[in-house]
Design a protein around this motif. Structure first.
Motif, short mmCIF file in Angstrom:
data_model
loop_
_atom_site.label_atom_id
_atom_site.label_comp_id
_atom_site.label_asym_id
_atom_site.label_seq_id
_atom_site.Cartn_x
_atom_site.Cartn_y
_atom_site.Cartn_z
N ARG A 137 0.85 -1.19 0.00
CA ARG A 137 0.00 0.00 0.00
C ARG A 137 0.88 1.24 0.00
N GLU A 151 -9.77 4.33 -0.10
CA GLU A 151 -10.11 5.47 0.73
C GLU A 151 -9.45 5.32 2.11
N ARG A 152 -9.42 6.40 2.88
CA ARG A 152 -8.81 6.35 4.22
C ARG A 152 -9.87 6.52 5.30
N TRP A 208 -10.19 15.55 6.63
CA TRP A 208 -8.75 15.52 6.47
C TRP A 208 -8.11 16.81 6.99
N THR A 257 1.04 4.08 5.71
CA THR A 257 0.72 4.82 4.48
C THR A 257 0.49 6.30 4.73
N THR A 258 0.69 6.76 5.96
CA THR A 258 0.49 8.17 6.30
C THR A 258 1.80 8.76 6.82
N VAL A 285 -4.33 7.12 10.86
CA VAL A 285 -5.01 7.18 9.57
C VAL A 285 -4.53 5.99 8.73
N VAL A 286 -5.49 5.19 8.25
CA VAL A 286 -5.16 3.98 7.48
C VAL A 286 -6.16 3.79 6.35
N PRO A 287 -5.87 2.91 5.38
CA PRO A 287 -6.85 2.58 4.34
C PRO A 287 -8.10 1.96 4.96
N ASP A 288 -9.26 2.22 4.35
CA ASP A 288 -10.52 1.79 4.96
C ASP A 288 -10.71 0.28 4.94
N THR A 307 -6.32 9.37 -1.64
CA THR A 307 -6.44 7.91 -1.62
C THR A 307 -5.06 7.25 -1.52
N VAL A 308 -5.08 5.95 -1.23
CA VAL A 308 -3.86 5.16 -1.09
C VAL A 308 -3.86 4.07 -2.15
#
Length: 285
Positions: free
Chosen positions: A141, A158-159, A177, A193-194, A229-232, A253-254
């Motif tokens: 990711r 999405e996050r 955000w 990823t953040t 904060v992470v991917p959904d 987005t990631v």
């Protein structure tokens, strides 16, 4: 000699069918391609193999001799070149959040088609062991900038925001955000990823804590040290009784990517990439 298997297969098909068009259809080639292959074979051998007229195709004596030998030898050669791949293993690296459903469906289908197996391997490293040779492919990711790695993007995720269940934020229906810089942020510095750099230099979140893997990050959030904060997609896999996931509005987005080396690639990589793309495309929305 520059003779290849497709030259020999083409000659056998023409000899069997005694017709160029039928032989080309059998081999799923165009007739001009088949004619070029036969001409190349005759040039390499230095003999004419077929007599062609407007109505029929017949073998010359040299063609008869070659046909008798190839009819026996070529099937045996092709069988020898069809290896048993039952013992082959493809190592699929990941850092955290191994995708459910579609990834396992691709692994099962891959085993059915090739008889080889895909083994998931977790490595808490930015490239999930791909750069060190621990994995043949990896599900990653975020952006991948290594010049030795090729990627295929499967989707943009999405996050969401992860907060402690006892935090007042846990009662929120959504968070923006633009609000994150006002909140203490926990970052996984190895495989997360953040990054603080995701915000402008003049307005970045306060760094509450750093971690080196997902499990540490999750426990730090659960303890209330800050938010994450992470991917959904993670909300469906990593349920923690002390962590609440909240939709995040306006966040970039990631990318979810399948990565593999540009050189020294496992011979079955291309086949697995195709199958995992098919499984991902067929997943329910």
């Amino acid at each position: 000699m520059g003779i290849e298997l497709h030259h020999l297969r083409g000659f056998l098909a023409i000899a069997d069918e005694q017709h160029f068009t039928r032989a080309a259809a059998r081999l799923r080639l165009s007739q001009p391609s088949l004619s070029r292959n036969l001409r190349r074979l005759e040039e390499q051998l230095g003999v004419r193999l077929l007599e062609r007229t407007t109505r029929r195709v017949t073998l010359t004596p040299a063609g008869e001799r070659l046909y008798r030998q190839l009819a026996e030898l070529l099937p045996r050669l092709e069988e020898a070149l069809r290896p048993d791949r039952a013992g082959e293993i493809l190592r699929l690296g990941f850092t955290w959040g191994f995708p459910a459903h579609w990834a396992h469906e691709a692994m099962d289908r891959f085993h059915e088609v090739t008889r080889a197996r895909v083994i998931p391997i977790r490595r808490d490293e930015p490239l999930a062991g791909l750069d060190r040779g621990d994995a043949d492919l990896a599900i990653l990711r975020g952006s991948v900038t290594s010049p030795g790695i090729r990627t295929v993007t499967l989707q943009q995720e999405e996050r969401i925001v992860a907060v402690a269940a006892h935090s007042p934020l846990a009662r929120r229906e959504r968070i923006s955000w633009s609000e994150i810089p006002d909140l203490p942020l926990i970052i996984n510095t190895v495989s997360g990823t953040t990054r603080l750099e995701d915000w402008p230099a003049e307005r970045r979140p306060r760094l509450a804590a750093t971690c080196t893997n997902f499990d540490e990050w999750l426990e730090a959030v659960a303890a209330g040290h800050g938010i994450g904060v992470v991917p959904d997609s993670i909300a469906d896999r990593h349920i923690h009784p002390s962590v609440v996931f909240i939709p995040l509005e306006g966040a970039p987005t990631v990318p979810l990517q399948l990565a593999y080396p540009r050189q020294g690639t496992h011979p079955l990589t291309a086949e697995f990439v195709t199958l995992i793309q098919q499984a991902f495309a067929a997943r329910p929305d």
